[in-house]
Design an enzyme around this catalytic site. Sequence first.
Site, PDB file in Angstrom:
ATOM      1  N   LYS A 185       0.867  -1.183   0.000  1.00 19.21           N
ATOM      2  CA  LYS A 185       0.000   0.000   0.000  1.00 19.21           C
ATOM      3  C   LYS A 185       0.897   1.224   0.000  1.00 19.21           C
ATOM      4  O   LYS A 185       1.477   1.584   1.020  1.00 19.21           O
ATOM      5  CB  LYS A 185      -0.922   0.059   1.221  1.00 19.21           C
ATOM      6  CG  LYS A 185      -1.961   1.171   1.048  1.00 19.21           C
ATOM      7  CD  LYS A 185      -2.336   1.866   2.333  1.00 19.21           C
ATOM      8  CE  LYS A 185      -1.642   3.173   2.585  1.00 19.21           C
ATOM      9  NZ  LYS A 185      -1.857   4.285   1.652  1.00 19.21           N
ATOM     10  N   GLU A 259       9.882   1.388  10.425  1.00 16.83           N
ATOM     11  CA  GLU A 259      10.891   2.416  10.149  1.00 16.83           C
ATOM     12  C   GLU A 259      10.205   3.752  10.336  1.00 16.83           C
ATOM     13  O   GLU A 259       9.404   4.159   9.499  1.00 16.83           O
ATOM     14  CB  GLU A 259      11.403   2.289   8.706  1.00 16.83           C
ATOM     15  CG  GLU A 259      12.081   0.974   8.396  1.00 16.83           C
ATOM     16  CD  GLU A 259      13.471   0.865   8.988  1.00 16.83           C
ATOM     17  OE1 GLU A 259      13.917   1.801   9.682  1.00 16.83           O
ATOM     18  OE2 GLU A 259      14.112  -0.166   8.760  1.00 16.83           O
ATOM     19  N   CYS A 293      13.735  10.799   6.704  1.00 17.43           N
ATOM     20  CA  CYS A 293      13.656  10.379   8.097  1.00 17.43           C
ATOM     21  C   CYS A 293      14.989  10.531   8.816  1.00 17.43           C
ATOM     22  O   CYS A 293      15.029  10.758  10.014  1.00 17.43           O
ATOM     23  CB  CYS A 293      13.186   8.940   8.166  1.00 17.43           C
ATOM     24  SG  CYS A 293      14.120   7.876   7.069  1.00 17.43           S
ATOM     25  N   GLU A 394       9.542  16.029  15.165  1.00 16.56           N
ATOM     26  CA  GLU A 394       9.968  15.902  13.781  1.00 16.56           C
ATOM     27  C   GLU A 394       9.163  16.866  12.917  1.00 16.56           C
ATOM     28  O   GLU A 394       7.941  16.778  12.853  1.00 16.56           O
ATOM     29  CB  GLU A 394       9.749  14.462  13.298  1.00 16.56           C
ATOM     30  CG  GLU A 394      10.288  14.235  11.915  1.00 16.56           C
ATOM     31  CD  GLU A 394      10.025  12.829  11.411  1.00 16.56           C
ATOM     32  OE1 GLU A 394       8.879  12.362  11.520  1.00 16.56           O
ATOM     33  OE2 GLU A 394      10.968  12.204  10.900  1.00 16.56           O
TER      34      GLU A 394
END
Length: 507
Positions: A185, A259, A293, A394
């Site tokens: 997906k 992750e 990331c 973040e």
Amino acid sequence: MTAKEHIKTYNLFINGKWVPSSSGETFDVINPANGTVVAKVAKGTKEDVNQAVNVAHDAFENDEWREMSPNERAKILTEIAQNIAKNGQELVLLEALTSGGTVRRVGGSDIVMIVDLFQQMAKFVKEYPFSETLPMPIVSGPAHNFVWREPLGVCAAITAWNMPLLLATWKIAPALATGNTIVIKPASNTPVSTLKLAEIISEVVPPGVINVVPGSGSDVGETLVTHPKVEKVGFTGSTEVGRRIMTMAAGTIKNVTLELGGKSPNILLEDADLDIAIPGSLLGVFLHSGQLCESGTRLFVPSSIYDEVIERLVALTKTLKLGNQLDLATSIGPVISQQQKDTILSYIETGKAEGARLVCGGKEAEVEGCENGFFIEPTIFADVTNDMKIAQEEIFGPVLSVIRYNTVEEAVEMANDTIYGLASGVWTRDVNKAYDIARKIKAGVVWINDWHMLRNDAPFGGYKQSGIGREMGKYSLDAYTQLKHVHTSMVPEVEERRSLGVLFPGK
Ligand code: NAP
Ligand code: MG
């Protein structure tokens, strides 16, 4: 013909074929450089997920795929690498167009890494211990013992929009190398490069081995994560969604690899070579507009050189060229969406309100020819303290927080004072000092005098809330296999069977 008629519609990719969504619905994919629709994509439903999982399950039950020898599998992985290379140009274009990644990066690095990943997997799969023999047992008498590594079954892959092809291949390559089948997906912002990739791979694997069902996270994503026939979820995305996925996967005790996000610390030591450390740190934070990331978003700088470093960071940042990602001269492209742009701008306001000193950028950028695009000036905050929101959360945008320190111990302590632990870096001329810091940092990777140096033969993944498990390298094969112990007794006579004596004391 109007521009609208050029827009291609992509269907779902299930069982080696393009099929429409069971609902007949589609959604738009846009180019973030100008906000225009570049593709329409079939919107998958729960029924479509069911169908994809069922065909993937049948493909897994096919012995020819599951029991294929490592040599045969290596051949297939090599052919996949060749097919990807052959279609490289189209993949690069789709990836750059929809994710906003510059063709400079996607064409110069990502696609090269992807081809190399499948080539390296071909090598790893030949060396992988699919079957190991154990020494003679101590108590039971002579016996032959194997440990086999077997595939898990149907694996789900759920990916983020920032570098969709790399994130997908980090899951596809180890899954196929070990005989699993997969349903992917992709992120709703960027499904088309993954769809094209699946078509390319399906030319060399049996139908049903690789399937792609685009659609919303809450619908397609959650159906996959809770599906009883799915054995594993490989997820790349935010820590928030990762937490939810882990909870949902608990219902059917699925394997998970996560992750997740990061707020990676970058420690500049007093003796660093600033001619390399300054551009290197900017590469660390501003590549792909900070939407990576592993971006180095917290830069720790000693008080003694703080002002000089800030000055040089700002001067060099001002030379970066923002522009259309398809232009080879562009260093920094757009951010992914209006929503992401708004989030980043609101973090910049938070930084100002928290008392950080804005020394560069800080607003949306005007780019000629890309008037409706989502561009943000590369932004630097000085006088940030590690407890500020802009140093802890973040942002996933081009925003650098520069934090002052007095002792190296203090820098390391602040570096580790975060819920995340994905990447980290140290800049110094003293390699012993660098190793000492590398040992103390709680993160999955430490780059010394460098940044973004992912390798296809090295593990990648996070400490703490940056994730669980590792992708890439031979290490990733462990995440797509399970262990089976097979014992064969070699004791021929019943009276010599010591184990039987436990139940039959008289014998
Ligand atoms: P996200 O919002 O967490 O979405 C990631 C994927 O999960 C998308 O495909 C999304 O689908 C899907 N999803 C959303 N809600 C879901 C649910 N309830 N159940 C199942 N799936 C669901 O992340 P993002 O905004 O796309 O990406 C940015 C994040 O990814 C950042 O935090 C970044 O650090 C992280 N990231 C980590 C790595 C790494 O290797 N550690 C690499 C790249 C990015 P929709 O698109 O349809 O919402
Ligand atoms: Mg999201």
